[in-house]
Scaffold this motif. Structure first.
Motif, PDB file in Angstrom:
ATOM      1  N   ALA A  33      90.438  71.613 -44.116  1.00 55.50           N
ATOM      2  CA  ALA A  33      90.058  70.967 -42.848  1.00 55.50           C
ATOM      3  C   ALA A  33      90.267  69.459 -42.944  1.00 55.50           C
ATOM      4  N   ASP A  34      90.655  68.852 -41.850  1.00 55.95           N
ATOM      5  CA  ASP A  34      90.853  67.399 -41.808  1.00 55.95           C
ATOM      6  C   ASP A  34      89.554  66.753 -41.327  1.00 55.95           C
ATOM      7  N   LEU A  35      88.886  66.055 -42.250  1.00 52.49           N
ATOM      8  CA  LEU A  35      87.606  65.416 -41.916  1.00 52.49           C
ATOM      9  C   LEU A  35      87.741  63.893 -41.895  1.00 52.49           C
ATOM     10  N   THR A  36      88.949  63.415 -41.694  1.00 57.19           N
ATOM     11  CA  THR A  36      89.182  61.972 -41.700  1.00 57.19           C
ATOM     12  C   THR A  36      88.318  61.270 -40.649  1.00 57.19           C
ATOM     13  N   GLY A  37      87.538  60.315 -41.117  1.00 59.50           N
ATOM     14  CA  GLY A  37      86.734  59.522 -40.180  1.00 59.50           C
ATOM     15  C   GLY A  37      85.558  60.264 -39.568  1.00 59.50           C
ATOM     16  N   ALA A  38      85.295  61.467 -40.044  1.00 63.84           N
ATOM     17  CA  ALA A  38      84.159  62.223 -39.485  1.00 63.84           C
ATOM     18  C   ALA A  38      82.843  61.690 -40.029  1.00 63.84           C
ATOM     19  N   CYS A  39      81.808  61.717 -39.209  1.00 65.89           N
ATOM     20  CA  CYS A  39      80.474  61.304 -39.664  1.00 65.89           C
ATOM     21  C   CYS A  39      79.804  62.519 -40.302  1.00 65.89           C
ATOM     22  N   LYS A  40      79.587  62.452 -41.611  1.00 65.62           N
ATOM     23  CA  LYS A  40      79.028  63.596 -42.348  1.00 65.62           C
ATOM     24  C   LYS A  40      77.591  63.326 -42.787  1.00 65.62           C
ATOM     25  N   THR A  41      77.005  62.303 -42.276  1.00 65.62           N
ATOM     26  CA  THR A  41      75.656  61.903 -42.681  1.00 65.62           C
ATOM     27  C   THR A  41      74.643  63.017 -42.430  1.00 65.62           C
ATOM     28  N   GLY A  42      73.780  63.215 -43.440  1.00 63.78           N
ATOM     29  CA  GLY A  42      72.723  64.221 -43.278  1.00 63.78           C
ATOM     30  C   GLY A  42      73.227  65.647 -43.374  1.00 63.78           C
ATOM     31  N   THR A  43      74.396  65.830 -43.982  1.00 57.07           N
ATOM     32  CA  THR A  43      74.924  67.186 -44.168  1.00 57.07           C
ATOM     33  C   THR A  43      75.169  67.426 -45.658  1.00 57.07           C
ATOM     34  N   LEU A  44      75.505  68.651 -45.981  1.00 56.79           N
ATOM     35  CA  LEU A  44      75.824  68.969 -47.368  1.00 56.79           C
ATOM     36  C   LEU A  44      77.065  68.226 -47.846  1.00 56.79           C
ATOM     37  N   LEU A  45      77.913  67.804 -46.918  1.00 56.80           N
ATOM     38  CA  LEU A  45      79.134  67.082 -47.295  1.00 56.80           C
ATOM     39  C   LEU A  45      78.830  65.627 -47.625  1.00 56.80           C
ATOM     40  N   ASP A  46      77.575  65.247 -47.446  1.00 56.75           N
ATOM     41  CA  ASP A  46      77.170  63.844 -47.596  1.00 56.75           C
ATOM     42  C   ASP A  46      76.644  63.561 -49.002  1.00 56.75           C
ATOM     43  N   LEU A  47      76.551  64.590 -49.822  1.00 59.57           N
ATOM     44  CA  LEU A  47      75.980  64.372 -51.165  1.00 59.57           C
ATOM     45  C   LEU A  47      76.974  63.720 -52.108  1.00 59.57           C
TER      46      LEU A  47
END
Lengths: 492, 214
Positions: free
Chosen positions: B200-214
């Protein structure tokens, strides 16, 4: 998430101790859906860390409610709180002086400045101020941790960074600042977080760290999860959030008034959901009751071809259904004259206009098909179909869980598998078909049980209640048909 | 079909074969149109709020700007044009919306559980608090849409475009985003337990407060 913050440490701790997501409670219906094989003991019911977004306006109302509950309950808790900056603490310092009269110990963390140490509250024997260094990520966090053997609560949040605020940037109105994190009544989670905070505080004072750890060790989290204080606290939270909403309505300068208002209302519902969650956590024999009942009800609703609005109400009532039974079983219902007796648990839901239909469903889940049930002695189709469904499914799920637990408690557990518990529980329901339960629903439950035995998986009900039910959204709710009020109840 | 349509006959359920009919701007709120043949019909601007369209055949129909709020749309809407429709609280469970155009539609609180939306266009839609569990959204274009608080658990979004979509506080448990574009999407506090983001392309996505934020 800020590296080194308490929020991040807690998240990491969870991930490392749980391995591959083991800390998340079993998925909905995981027990009931498994075909065979030895059952893993039901998970500990550890609360998942589901983060939400909060406006400062919401957090202020929420924290004031949780703090004032300390004064009301006089529980002498251990309190740990972080204020970002000393100036925010000073706004609350008088309140903390009152809290210090009751609390066992209060630890206040903030980046110093603005006379942080000058307020007399800081001089109290049981109040300790911690000057956070400028580079400490905790100085960007908002904490409120309350821990005692009778009452526990926690708010743990971080403010969005400039980038995270997006193109519009940080709002000008202070109360419109946005935070993310979570709040909870779960004593085990509060205790876990205070332990992490104590460790963090150790870099400033090893003595304070040891003191916190010692006090924490004396608190019985099991006892905290079993007290009835939370019902009163929830009412207080809802009341304060409503007050916040009135303030939003009365203030013309809010740029995001609609979002602020929805955030407040959303958390009123969250307060009830947390109360229900605590009821599950306190019941080691059946810690997944709400999720499993919701999942089974969803399936029953599909068999019944219920319209969306009824499905959504049934789902929410399922998640909240354990708020009511305790009072019913103890016979502590209030009755005035010839009117339907009031169930205090269900009554608390009526405070929210949008939850009145849900309260109605929960209140009537104990009616019997033959009219001999409680609280109104309604019979047959006069009992709302959602209440009939919820009553049957909750009894069935409880019977399965009870049998499983009873078997596990034996010195030499029998070799019964999950399906034997299910079959026996269903046999109990079938035996009361036409008396206690609606025969049509019992028949549907039999299809469902057969389906599960043949590998049908139960629908997943979100552990994260995101209000996808649309219950709160006025433009959705207003388009739904009005819940049909009951006919004049037939008194027993 | 070019002759004038008797709206009253539709309302009382006398007409069941309306394929290709022109019924635009009609007042049909609360009508029982279950099982009616409306393939290729023009219903643009009509008021179909709370109408029962269960099992109706609406493939290729034109419903642009129609009010379908609270309607039962468990129907075949393959390739239908639902641009700018009001679908608030609509029942679209299991509906066939493959290739449908829902650009700018308001689906707040709608139920799309198990709906088939592969290849559909949902650009700029309002899907706030919508129930989209287990829906098939493979290859759908959902860019710039508002899915705040929506439940997309177990939905299949393989190859879907979600550029600049708002997924704040959405439930994305076990959602499949394989090969999807989530560039500049807002995932603030989205619940991503068990979600698949391979490729998946997550460029520039806000991932704050998610599992992707660790």
């Amino acid at each position: 998430m800020l590296a080194g913050s308490i929020l991040q440490k807690l998240m990491q701790e969870r991930r490392s101790t749980d391995g591959s997501d083991r800390g998340i409670p079993a998925k909905t219906g995981e027990n009931l859906s498994q075909e065979s094989g030895p059952q893993e003991p039901q998970t500990s019911g550890r609360t998942p860390l589901n983060f939400g977004v909060y406006y400062k306006n919401t957090l202020v109302a929420l924290c004031h409610a949780l703090e004032d509950a300390v004064l009301a309950t006089k529980t002498s808790p251990l309190m740990v709180t972080a204020f970002q900056k000393g100036k925010w603490y000073l706004q609350e310092a008088d309140r903390y002086a009152d809290l210090a009269d009751t609390a066992d110990k209060i630890v206040i963390l903030a980046a110093p400045g603005a006379g942080f140490r000058e307020h007399p509250t800081g001089d109290r024997d049981n109040v300790e101020l911690v000057d956070l260094s400028v580079d400490d990520p905790v100085s960007e966090e908002w904490h409120l941790m309350i821990m005692s053997s009778r009452y526990s609560a926690m708010v743990l949040c971080q403010e969005l960074t400039e980038d995270e605020y997006g193109p519009e940037g940080k709002p000008e109105n202070d109360l419109e600042r946005k935070f993310y994190g979570f709040w909870t009544f779960d004593p085990a989670l509060v205790k876990e977080t205070i332990a992490i905070t104590a460790d963090h505080v150790g870099r400033y004072s090893t003595q304070l760290k040891a003191d916190l750890e010692e006090r924490l060790a004396d608190i019985d989290t099991q006892a905290a999860s079993k007290t009835g204080e939370v019902g009163n606290v929830v009412m207080r939270v809802v009341d304060y959030l409503k007050g916040g909403d009135r303030q939003v309505e009365a203030t013309e300068t809010f740029k995001f008034a609609g979002a602020l208002s929805q955030n407040l209302v959303s958390n009123e519902l969250q307060a009830y959901l947390r109360m229900a969650q605590l009821a599950d956590l306190a019941d080691i024999t059946n810690p997944l009751a709400a999720a499993e009942v919701a999942s089974l009800c969803e399936m029953m609703g599909q068999f019944l071809d219920l319209p969306v609005w009824q499905m959504q109400r049934l789902r929410l009532a399922s998640l909240l259904h354990r708020i009511a039974p305790a009072q019913l079983e103890s016979g502590a219902m209030d009755s005035e004259g010839d009117s339907c007796p009031l169930n205090p648990g269900a009554q608390t839901l009526r405070v929210l206009p949008r939850l009145r239909a849900i309260a109605q469903i929960i209140a009537h889940q104990h009616e019997w098909w033959n009219g001999t049930g409680q609280p109104a002695g309604l019979a047959g189709d006069n009992i709302p179909v959602e209440a009939r469904t919820l009553g049957l499914v909750a009894a069935f799920q409880h019977a399965v869980a009870h049998r499983r637990h009873k078997d596990e408690q034996r010195a030499s557990p029998s070799a019964k598998n999950e399906w034997q518990y299910v079959a026996d529980a269903f046999a109990d329901c079938k035996a009361q078909s036409g008396e206690r339960w609606d025969p049509k629903l019992v028949e549907i439950l039999s299809f469902l049980v057969s389906g599960l035995q043949q590998g049908l998986s139960l629908p997943s009900i979100p552990l994260k209640m995101t209000l996808s039910t649309g219950i709160i959204d006025s433009d959705v709710v207003d388009s739904w048909p009005t819940y049909q009020p009951l006919e004049t109840p037939t008194s027993k | 079909m070019s002759q004038a349509i008797d709206i009253d006959a539709i309302r009382i359920g006398k007409l069941k074969q309306l394929s290709g009919a022109r019924i635009d701007d009609a007042e049909l709120s609360g009508c029982d149109l279950s099982g009616v043949q409306l393939s290729g019909a023009i219903l643009s601007g009509s008021n179909l709020s709370r109408a029962n369209l269960n099992q109706a055949r609406l493939e290729g129909s034109n419903l642009v700007g129609a009010d379908l709020s609270g309607a039962d749309l468990r129907a075949n809407l393959w390739g239908a044009n639902l641009m700018q429709c009001n679908l608030t609280g609509a029942d679209l469970r299991g509906a066939n919306l493959r290739g449908a155009n829902l650009m700018g539609a308001n689906l707040t609180g709608a139920s799309l559980t198990g709906a088939f939306l592969s290849g559909a266009t949902l650009v700029g839609c309002n899907l706030k608090s919508a129930d989209i569990r287990g829906a098939d959204l493979r290859g759908a274009n959902i860019s710039d849409s508002n899915m705040k608080g929506a439940d997309l658990s177990r939905a299949d979004l393989q190859g879907a475009t979600l550029t600049e979509a708002n997924l704040e506080e959405a439930n994305l448990q076990e959602t499949n985003f394989t090969g999807a574009s989530l560039a500049r999407a807002n995932l603030l506090c989205a619940y991503l337990e068990g979600a698949i983001t391979t490729g998946a392309d997550l460029t520039g996505a806000c991932k704050t407060g998610t599992l992707l934020d660790l």
